[in-house]
Write a protein that holds these residues in place. Structure first.
Motif, mmCIF file in Angstrom:
data_model
loop_
_atom_site.group_PDB
_atom_site.id
_atom_site.type_symbol
_atom_site.label_atom_id
_atom_site.label_comp_id
_atom_site.label_asym_id
_atom_site.label_seq_id
_atom_site.Cartn_x
_atom_site.Cartn_y
_atom_site.Cartn_z
ATOM 1 N N PRO A 46 8.829 -5.128 6.487
ATOM 2 C CA PRO A 46 8.488 -6.328 7.267
ATOM 3 C C PRO A 46 7.286 -6.058 8.165
ATOM 4 O O PRO A 46 6.748 -4.945 8.175
ATOM 5 C CB PRO A 46 9.758 -6.587 8.088
ATOM 6 N N SER A 47 6.888 -7.033 8.935
ATOM 7 C CA SER A 47 5.701 -6.908 9.779
ATOM 8 C C SER A 47 5.878 -5.846 10.861
ATOM 9 O O SER A 47 7.004 -5.439 11.177
ATOM 10 C CB SER A 47 5.391 -8.251 10.442
ATOM 11 N N PHE A 49 12.011 -2.723 1.210
ATOM 12 C CA PHE A 49 10.579 -2.673 0.910
ATOM 13 C C PHE A 49 10.177 -3.840 0.014
ATOM 14 O O PHE A 49 10.986 -4.298 -0.794
ATOM 15 C CB PHE A 49 10.236 -1.336 0.227
ATOM 16 N N PRO A 50 8.915 -4.328 0.189
ATOM 17 C CA PRO A 50 7.920 -3.874 1.168
ATOM 18 C C PRO A 50 8.399 -4.107 2.595
ATOM 19 O O PRO A 50 9.233 -4.982 2.840
ATOM 20 C CB PRO A 50 6.690 -4.718 0.843
ATOM 21 N N TYR A 57 0.209 2.307 1.409
ATOM 22 C CA TYR A 57 -0.232 1.014 1.929
ATOM 23 C C TYR A 57 -1.140 0.351 0.906
ATOM 24 O O TYR A 57 -2.222 0.851 0.593
ATOM 25 C CB TYR A 57 -0.968 1.207 3.257
ATOM 26 N N GLN A 58 -0.674 -0.770 0.346
ATOM 27 C CA GLN A 58 -1.442 -1.481 -0.666
ATOM 28 C C GLN A 58 -1.338 -2.979 -0.410
ATOM 29 O O GLN A 58 -0.247 -3.502 -0.094
ATOM 30 C CB GLN A 58 -0.910 -1.190 -2.077
ATOM 31 N N GLN A 59 -2.446 -3.667 -0.574
ATOM 32 C CA GLN A 59 -2.487 -5.127 -0.450
ATOM 33 C C GLN A 59 -1.822 -5.584 0.861
ATOM 34 O O GLN A 59 -1.028 -6.519 0.895
ATOM 35 C CB GLN A 59 -1.812 -5.788 -1.660
ATOM 36 N N GLN A 60 -2.142 -4.845 1.910
ATOM 37 C CA GLN A 60 -1.681 -5.149 3.267
ATOM 38 C C GLN A 60 -0.158 -5.087 3.408
ATOM 39 O O GLN A 60 0.431 -5.743 4.271
ATOM 40 C CB GLN A 60 -2.183 -6.535 3.700
ATOM 41 N N GLN A 61 0.476 -4.258 2.579
ATOM 42 C CA GLN A 61 1.921 -4.061 2.671
ATOM 43 C C GLN A 61 2.251 -2.578 2.461
ATOM 44 O O GLN A 61 1.511 -1.847 1.801
ATOM 45 C CB GLN A 61 2.670 -4.902 1.630
ATOM 46 N N TYR A 62 3.413 -2.177 3.033
ATOM 47 C CA TYR A 62 3.864 -0.792 2.911
ATOM 48 C C TYR A 62 4.973 -0.704 1.853
ATOM 49 O O TYR A 62 5.970 -1.438 1.923
ATOM 50 C CB TYR A 62 4.401 -0.285 4.254
ATOM 51 N N PHE A 63 4.785 0.219 0.884
ATOM 52 C CA PHE A 63 5.754 0.405 -0.195
ATOM 53 C C PHE A 63 6.280 1.840 -0.180
ATOM 54 O O PHE A 63 5.605 2.766 0.290
ATOM 55 C CB PHE A 63 5.115 0.114 -1.552
#
Length: 306
Positions: free
Chosen positions: A29-30, A26-27, A60-66
């Motif tokens: 990948p695409s 994490f975060p 989902y934050q700032q266009q990324q998954y955590f």
């Protein structure tokens, strides 16, 4: 339930297993990379991620998954995966097929997620399958989820041959005491018929020997009804049966000889001639050892030339 729903739910369970085994970082990948990794569409990836967000596993934050928390078994969707026993059979068949078809060679590296995807089982099933071979030095774990098939040395093969001889001769003696067992007798007769048929067409069907070889040695070892014998068979099969077949220069001749040696053992078994059966088996095991020596020698020569 539709096929797409089953795929989605299976992927959710696989994704959770990968998270818990720290195979996924994490975060994330695409979406494209995740889709390629799990061999699914990006639509299915989005559905999986949406489910995990709803469960409070991801955010989902700032266009990324955590990752918020480690998922548990309760986060998985029950009742959609194949039964474990069937998955174990699938990965065993698939992995051996990779080796037998020479898609996986000595020294090759491979990824357990890709193996799980292609074999249609969970990564956990793949990892537990591979760990059995790790104990014997058949493969190496080079990083999380990454493995390498070991190139064996001659000393290793010699020691394994000693172990194999003791194991199979003892098992054959046990088998000879059980010939009144209809199941064993029938299986031996069927195997003899299959071997004789292959012997008649060996010139173009010689690659079909791999299945008969496994059935032949499994029959001998299973007669003892000892689970440790069957587990050891897996180790022996990978090294002696598959490893020397990576060099195909005289594979047809070697398989032809092996078929005739199997026939000699099976005929002696069915004639209830224990001493003759043991003598024929010892000859066959020695032939396998010599084949292994030659194959390892050729692999060593290739390594030196490289």
């Amino acid at each position: 339930m539709s096929r797409s729903q089953i795929l989605r739910q299976n992927t959710i369970n696989q994704f959770i297993t990968c998270i818990n085994n720290q195979i996924i970082t994490f975060p994330l990948p695409s979406l494209s990379i995740l889709a390629d990794t799990f061999n699914i569409s990006r639509t299915t990836v989005r559905a999986v991620l949406s489910y995990l967000i709803e469960r409070g596993v991801l955010i989902y934050q700032q266009q990324q998954y955590f990752l918020i928390r480690q998922p548990t078994e309760q986060d998985k969707i029950n009742g959609v995966l194949e039964k474990r026993e069937r998955q174990d059979q699938q990965i065993e068949h698939y992995f051996y097929a990779l080796i037998n078809s020479r898609q996986l060679l000595p020294g090759d590296k491979f990824n357990e997620i890709e193996i799980a995807r292609d074999a249609r089982v969970t990564p956990l099933v793949v990892r537990e399958f591979l760990l059995r071979f790790l104990h014997y030095g058949l493969i190496e774990n080079i990083s999380k989820g990454e493995w390498q098939l070991v190139i064996f040395g001659r000393d290793y093969a010699e020691k394994l041959y000693e172990f194999r001889s003791v194991l199979e001769i003892f098992a054959l003696q046990s088998l000879m005491k059980q010939l009144d067992n209809k199941m064993i007798w029938t299986k031996a007769k069927e195997l003899l018929q299959h071997h004789e048929k292959l012997a008649q067409n060996i010139s173009h069907d010689y690659k079909q020997f791999s299945t008969l070889d496994r059935d032949f040695h499994r029959l001998i070892l299973s007669a003892n009804d000892n689970p440790f014998f069957v587990q050891s068979f897996e180790l022996i099969s990978v090294i002696f049966h598959f490893h020397y077949q990576w060099d195909e220069r005289d594979l047809k001749e070697r398989n032809s000889i092996a078929v005739s040696e199997h026939i000699a053992v099976l005929k002696a078994i069915l004639q209830r001639q224990e001493a003759l059966a043991i003598k024929a088996l010892c000859k066959h095991l020695n032939t396998a050892k010599c084949s292994m020596r030659r194959a390892l020698g050729r692999i060593d020569d290739k390594a030196i030339q490289a």
